[in-house]
Write an enzyme that holds these catalytic residues in place. Structure first.
Site, PDB file in Angstrom:
ATOM      1  N   LYS A  31       0.268   3.427  -2.956  1.00  0.00           N
ATOM      2  CA  LYS A  31      -0.962   4.218  -3.113  1.00  0.00           C
ATOM      3  C   LYS A  31      -0.652   5.720  -3.129  1.00  0.00           C
ATOM      4  O   LYS A  31      -1.386   6.508  -3.726  1.00  0.00           O
ATOM      5  CB  LYS A  31      -1.964   3.869  -2.001  1.00  0.00           C
ATOM      6  N   TYR A  53      -3.991  -3.152 -10.332  1.00  0.00           N
ATOM      7  CA  TYR A  53      -3.856  -2.881  -8.898  1.00  0.00           C
ATOM      8  C   TYR A  53      -2.911  -3.875  -8.225  1.00  0.00           C
ATOM      9  O   TYR A  53      -2.037  -3.498  -7.433  1.00  0.00           O
ATOM     10  CB  TYR A  53      -5.244  -2.894  -8.237  1.00  0.00           C
ATOM     11  N   TYR A  84      -3.703   3.208   8.055  1.00  0.00           N
ATOM     12  CA  TYR A  84      -4.907   2.416   8.347  1.00  0.00           C
ATOM     13  C   TYR A  84      -5.742   3.131   9.405  1.00  0.00           C
ATOM     14  O   TYR A  84      -5.748   4.358   9.454  1.00  0.00           O
ATOM     15  CB  TYR A  84      -4.524   0.978   8.733  1.00  0.00           C
ATOM     16  N   SER A  88       0.795  -1.236   0.000  1.00  0.00           N
ATOM     17  CA  SER A  88       0.000   0.000   0.000  1.00  0.00           C
ATOM     18  C   SER A  88       0.822   1.277   0.000  1.00  0.00           C
ATOM     19  O   SER A  88       0.256   2.362  -0.196  1.00  0.00           O
ATOM     20  CB  SER A  88      -0.941   0.029   1.202  1.00  0.00           C
ATOM     21  N   VAL A 108       1.280  -3.428   4.033  1.00  0.00           N
ATOM     22  CA  VAL A 108       1.329  -4.678   4.782  1.00  0.00           C
ATOM     23  C   VAL A 108       2.619  -5.464   4.561  1.00  0.00           C
ATOM     24  O   VAL A 108       2.860  -6.455   5.243  1.00  0.00           O
ATOM     25  CB  VAL A 108       0.110  -5.599   4.513  1.00  0.00           C
TER      26      VAL A 108
HETATM   27  N1  GLU Z   1      -2.271  -5.555  -1.895  1.00  0.00           N
HETATM   28  C1  GLU Z   1      -2.826  -5.418  -0.581  1.00  0.00           C
HETATM   29  C2  GLU Z   1      -4.322  -5.538  -0.666  1.00  0.00           C
HETATM   30  O1  GLU Z   1      -4.913  -4.993  -1.551  1.00  0.00           O
HETATM   31  C3  GLU Z   1      -2.404  -4.083  -0.048  1.00  0.00           C
HETATM   32  C4  GLU Z   1      -2.735  -3.982   1.366  1.00  0.00           C
HETATM   33  C5  GLU Z   1      -1.918  -2.994   2.123  1.00  0.00           C
HETATM   34  O2  GLU Z   1      -0.691  -2.941   2.020  1.00  0.00           O
HETATM   35  O3  GLU Z   1      -2.557  -2.251   2.859  1.00  0.00           O
HETATM   36  O4  GLU Z   1      -4.942  -6.197   0.119  1.00  0.00           O
END
Ligand code: GLU
Length: 312
Positions: free
Chosen positions: A75, A197, A248, A72, A266
């Site tokens: 992002k 994604y 988060y 993430s 994560v």
């Molecule tokens: N690829 C993970 C998902 O979409 C990313 C989650 C993350 O790092 O928050 O679940």
């Protein structure tokens, strides 16, 4: 206590060395993510931390050159790349409020007519990637090109094994994408979007790479080659959304402890920005129950405490 020398080109190295020693002595490190099987095998005691200064000087401690799964953290970059192209129209399709729910939650979407709370929960990131895909025809490729250019590391790449593993276990992200498509908030075919994604999330990069790639946010929108990606105001917007939504549903605690815009993944990576000064990346794969790296948050907490640098 401030223990850096502002005149040194590696001003924060003594601070990083001290933090690495402290982390080494800390017993509990959380658990690696296990819902993506390819990540579960990581050693929770791995630790690396890098600082990139505005002039592109980068240095670090521990495993700061070890590539890991960015997840993430990416992002932030897709948000910046899309915002640079479409400007404020993006905010009609994704909000900028903390969600107070887990990163992959479906519950709010129905109440809020398929408009995700922010670009850093999965639903919001799917919208951003979808819009970048519409504008570029290859959102994940745009991201990779950007990361390679900013880090100066042309060997950065997708991790096909992680992307395949996420595709196999991707029912929840597929549900989010289909649900938003039912509200007209997704343009591309869902399988195309999910492929983009999952590849985006699978990029492997080191703390050095990610600290360098984040420096444009410390430079108020200016890329490594001196060109402008974001207006100063847009760079502020991205930093603000990182501060309020980047870790988060523990963003309040992160702001309290660290006091910097940050984004975690994560895979155990966290990037953070000291606007006008430097960018930081820390990695340690053991996560707490909210999904943030235990040693990563602790290290950033110590960094701002020892240097006195934060946005507050
Ligand atoms: N690829 C993970 C998902 O979409 C990313 C989650 C993350 O790092 O928050 O679940």
């Amino acid at each position: 206590m401030v223990i850096m020398t502002m005149t040194s080109p590696r001003a924060f190295l003594p601070v990083l060395e001290r933090i690495a020693e402290e982390i080494e002595r800390t017993p509990g490190r959380g658990r690696p993510a296990d819902y993506i099987p390819a990540l579960a095998a990581c050693d929770p005691r791995s630790f690396g931390m890098a600082v990139a200064e505005l002039d592109g000087t980068v240095y670090g401690v521990g495993e700061w050159r070890q590539p890991f799964s960015t997840q993430s953290v990416t992002k932030v970059f897709t948000l910046a790349l899309d915002l640079a192209r479409e400007g404020d129209e993006l905010w009609e399709h994704v909000g900028r409020e903390p969600s107070g729910n887990p990163f992959n939650s479906l519950v709010q979407l129905e109440y809020e007519q398929g408009i995700p709370r922010n670009p850093f929960i999965n639903a919001g990131a799917l919208v951003v990637t979808d819009r970048l895909q519409t504008r570029t025809g290859d959102a994940a490729g745009e991201l990779l090109a950007f990361l390679r250019a900013e880090s100066g590391n042309s060997s950065l790449d997708f991790d096909q094994e992680v992307a395949a593993s996420e595709t196999q276990h991707g029912d929840r992200n597929a549900a989010l994408a289909h649900f938003m498509a039912s509200y007209g908030n997704i343009d591309n075919d869902v399988p195309v979007l999910l492929d983009q994604y999952f590849r985006q999330c699978s990029v492997r990069a080191s703390c050095a790479d990610l600290a360098l790639a984040t420096t444009f946010l410390a430079r108020h929108g200016i890329r490594a080659d001196g060109t402008r990606l974001l207006t100063r105001s847009q760079a502020k917007q991205v930093n603000a959304v990182m501060l309020t939504c980047g870790t988060y549903d523990a963003a309040g605690d992160f702001a309290y402890r660290v006091g910097l815009p940050g984004k975690s993944g994560v895979g155990g990576g966290i990037i953070a920005v000291v606007p006008g000064r430097c960018a930081i990346c820390v990695w340690s794969p053991g996560l707490d129950e909210r999904g943030n790296s235990v040693a990563g948050v602790a290290a950033l907490d110590r960094f701002t405490t020892l240097t006195g640098l934060s946005v507050f």
